[in-house]
Design a protein around this motif. Structure first.
Motif, PDB file in Angstrom:
ATOM      1  N   THR A 197       0.827  -1.215   0.000  1.00 18.59           N
ATOM      2  CA  THR A 197       0.000   0.000   0.000  1.00 18.59           C
ATOM      3  C   THR A 197       0.855   1.256   0.000  1.00 18.59           C
ATOM      4  O   THR A 197       0.550   2.242  -0.671  1.00 18.59           O
ATOM      5  CB  THR A 197      -0.927   0.016   1.236  1.00 18.59           C
ATOM      6  N   GLY A 201       0.975   4.053  -2.913  1.00 17.01           N
ATOM      7  CA  GLY A 201       0.686   5.417  -2.492  1.00 17.01           C
ATOM      8  C   GLY A 201       1.752   6.399  -2.943  1.00 17.01           C
ATOM      9  O   GLY A 201       1.441   7.522  -3.356  1.00 17.01           O
ATOM     10  N   VAL A 204       1.328   7.115  -6.808  1.00 16.80           N
ATOM     11  CA  VAL A 204       0.200   7.948  -7.237  1.00 16.80           C
ATOM     12  C   VAL A 204       0.121   9.247  -6.431  1.00 16.80           C
ATOM     13  O   VAL A 204      -0.736  10.099  -6.719  1.00 16.80           O
ATOM     14  CB  VAL A 204      -1.126   7.174  -7.113  1.00 16.80           C
ATOM     15  N   GLY A 206      -0.767   9.711  -3.267  1.00 18.98           N
ATOM     16  CA  GLY A 206      -1.904   9.812  -2.351  1.00 18.98           C
ATOM     17  C   GLY A 206      -1.480   9.677  -0.907  1.00 18.98           C
ATOM     18  O   GLY A 206      -0.334   9.379  -0.591  1.00 18.98           O
ATOM     19  N   THR A 210      -5.519   6.812  -0.149  1.00 19.84           N
ATOM     20  CA  THR A 210      -4.971   5.917  -1.162  1.00 19.84           C
ATOM     21  C   THR A 210      -4.572   4.582  -0.555  1.00 19.84           C
ATOM     22  O   THR A 210      -4.821   3.520  -1.129  1.00 19.84           O
ATOM     23  CB  THR A 210      -3.753   6.569  -1.838  1.00 19.84           C
ATOM     24  N   THR A 211      -3.950   4.641   0.618  1.00 19.84           N
ATOM     25  CA  THR A 211      -3.553   3.410   1.306  1.00 19.84           C
ATOM     26  C   THR A 211      -4.765   2.520   1.586  1.00 19.84           C
ATOM     27  O   THR A 211      -4.742   1.309   1.337  1.00 19.84           O
ATOM     28  CB  THR A 211      -2.843   3.744   2.626  1.00 19.84           C
ATOM     29  N   VAL A 214      -6.102   1.021  -1.738  1.00 24.49           N
ATOM     30  CA  VAL A 214      -5.319  -0.110  -2.240  1.00 24.49           C
ATOM     31  C   VAL A 214      -5.648  -1.371  -1.460  1.00 24.49           C
ATOM     32  O   VAL A 214      -5.850  -2.452  -2.033  1.00 24.49           O
ATOM     33  CB  VAL A 214      -3.818   0.203  -2.158  1.00 24.49           C
TER      34      VAL A 214
END
Length: 398
Positions: A197, A201, A204, A206, A210-211, A214
């Motif tokens: 993750t 992250g 991208v 994020g 985001t984590t 994912v």
């Protein structure tokens, strides 16, 4: 560097390899696939071969934390000399070898921890009480949490109102979330430790969202795949889940147990500039691999057949908490016994379905006695031998 120091380091290295071999033949080599063998999902020899490869992979990618604790976190104020390292490893490996020969799973974490503390106190080290509290809490909670979770899972899986096409994918999703957040070597920035993750992250750009995203994608994807497999062929799908869980536990075992073999050796690495901790971990991983291939089948059979009547559902119930507990221990850097983890899961899962008749109480009591006895015995032997060596040499060995 003096020739005598080199010789002592080489002897300590050989003792570390022997310890790694014994670990592969015992705890890390036998326990991960014992439930799968007990459920007739995989032959014993094939299980030993696969677990050796996965244990090696886990050792080189997740072995740092536990190695650091065993190498320098159990005793304060002193650095254990080469002679002490040899004593620690021979005491731990000797007790493990006795367990393998008799068919009773001695807890490796107990024997090595007891020997490290005994030797460390004998040379004037200070007890690391905070570490002992953390380690002791994990050891006490492992059978309670592992057995309890396994009991709960095994109680739900056979119920008609909880079909395997729902319950097993949910369990797989939980495992997937943990797997996505597990830290591996080389996944972090600039080749450091990091998780899947975290790696995505960073790519991208994020943050926490985001984590979580994912992890959710991984969980949903795994759950969908498992549901499709079980819907297509229930027996085959359960077997596939069981084998994947066994593989994850085998990988985790390598990451945890290698520290018990090479951790005592790490403080001596500074005396040999050509060796890095990564090389030491790889050597320990090779020792575990060899032990798994050559010595694990006997203990696999003992665990698979002697503790509880196993089926695929009970075996899944045992392996899910085993993977979760193992990864928590790796994250915390706590030396934990895989024999304790797996036996607790096997007993909990078996008791949920078969009651008391599914568990051999005499075998279980003897095993628990062997665990606690090995801790005290390894401490006493380590302390006594190191004290005797110092008296014989008339000088402190620290």
């Amino acid at each position: 560097m003096e020739l005598a120091a080199i010789a002592l380091f080489l002897v300590a290295g050989l003792a570390s390899l022997f310890m790694a071999w014994v670990i592969g033949a015992g705890s890390s080599g036998a326990t991960p696939f014992a439930p799968a063998v007990g459920a007739n999902a995989i032959p014993t020899m094939q299980a030993a071969f696969i677990v050796g490869l996965l244990g090696f992979a886990g050792a080189i990618t997740q072995g740092t934390n536990v190695s650091a604790t065993v190498g320098g976190g159990l005793i304060g104020g002193v650095e254990i000399p080469a002679v002490g390292v040899i004593v620690i490893l021979l005491v731990g490996a000797g007790l493990m070898a006795v367990g393998i020969h008799t068919g009773y799973p001695i807890a490796t974490a107990f024997t090595v921890t007891g020997a490290v503390v005994g030797v460390g106190l004998a040379i004037g080290g200070a007890p690391a009480w905070e570490t002992y509290q953390q380690v002791g809490a994990v050891w006490v909670l492992t059978p309670i949490v592992g057995g309890g979770v396994a009991y709960g899972i095994a109680s739900v899986l056979p119920r008609p109102d909880a079909p395997e096409t729902v319950t097993v994918p949910v369990l797989a999703a939980v495992v997937g979330v943990v797997l996505a957040n597990v830290e591996f070597a080389f996944l972090g920035p600039n080749g450091t430790v990091g998780s899947l993750t975290g790696a995505v992250g960073r790519q991208v750009g994020g943050g926490l969202g985001t984590t979580a995203g994912v992890a959710a994608v991984v969980a949903v994807g795994i759950a969908a795949l498992v549901r499709w497999d079980i819907s297509r062929d229930e027996a085959g799908g359960l077997r596939h889940v069981l084998l994947v869980l066994g593989s994850l536990v085998a990988f985790s075992a390598g990451g945890s147990q290698v520290g018990l073999a090479v951790g005592p050796l790490l403080p001596l690495v500074s005396t040999v500039g050509a060796l890095s901790p990564a090389i030491i971990l790889a050597g320990g991983g090779l020792g575990i691999l060899a032990g798994s291939w050559l010595g694990a089948p006997r203990m696999i059979k003992s665990l698979a057949q002697d503790y509880s009547d196993l089926g695929p559902r009970r075996s899944i119930a045992a392996l899910v908490p085993a993977f979760l507990i193992a990864q928590v221990a790796v994250l915390l850097g706590v030396p934990v016994s895989f024999n304790e983890i797996i036996v607790s899961g096997i007993v909990g899962g078996g008791a949920a379905v078969g009651g008391g008749s599914a568990v051999d109480p005499r075998k279980l009591l003897v095993t628990v006695g062997a665990w606690t006895g090995s801790l005290g015995l390894s401490f006493a032997v380590g302390y006594g031998v190191m004290t005797g060596l110092q008296v014989a040499s008339s000088t402190p060995l620290a």
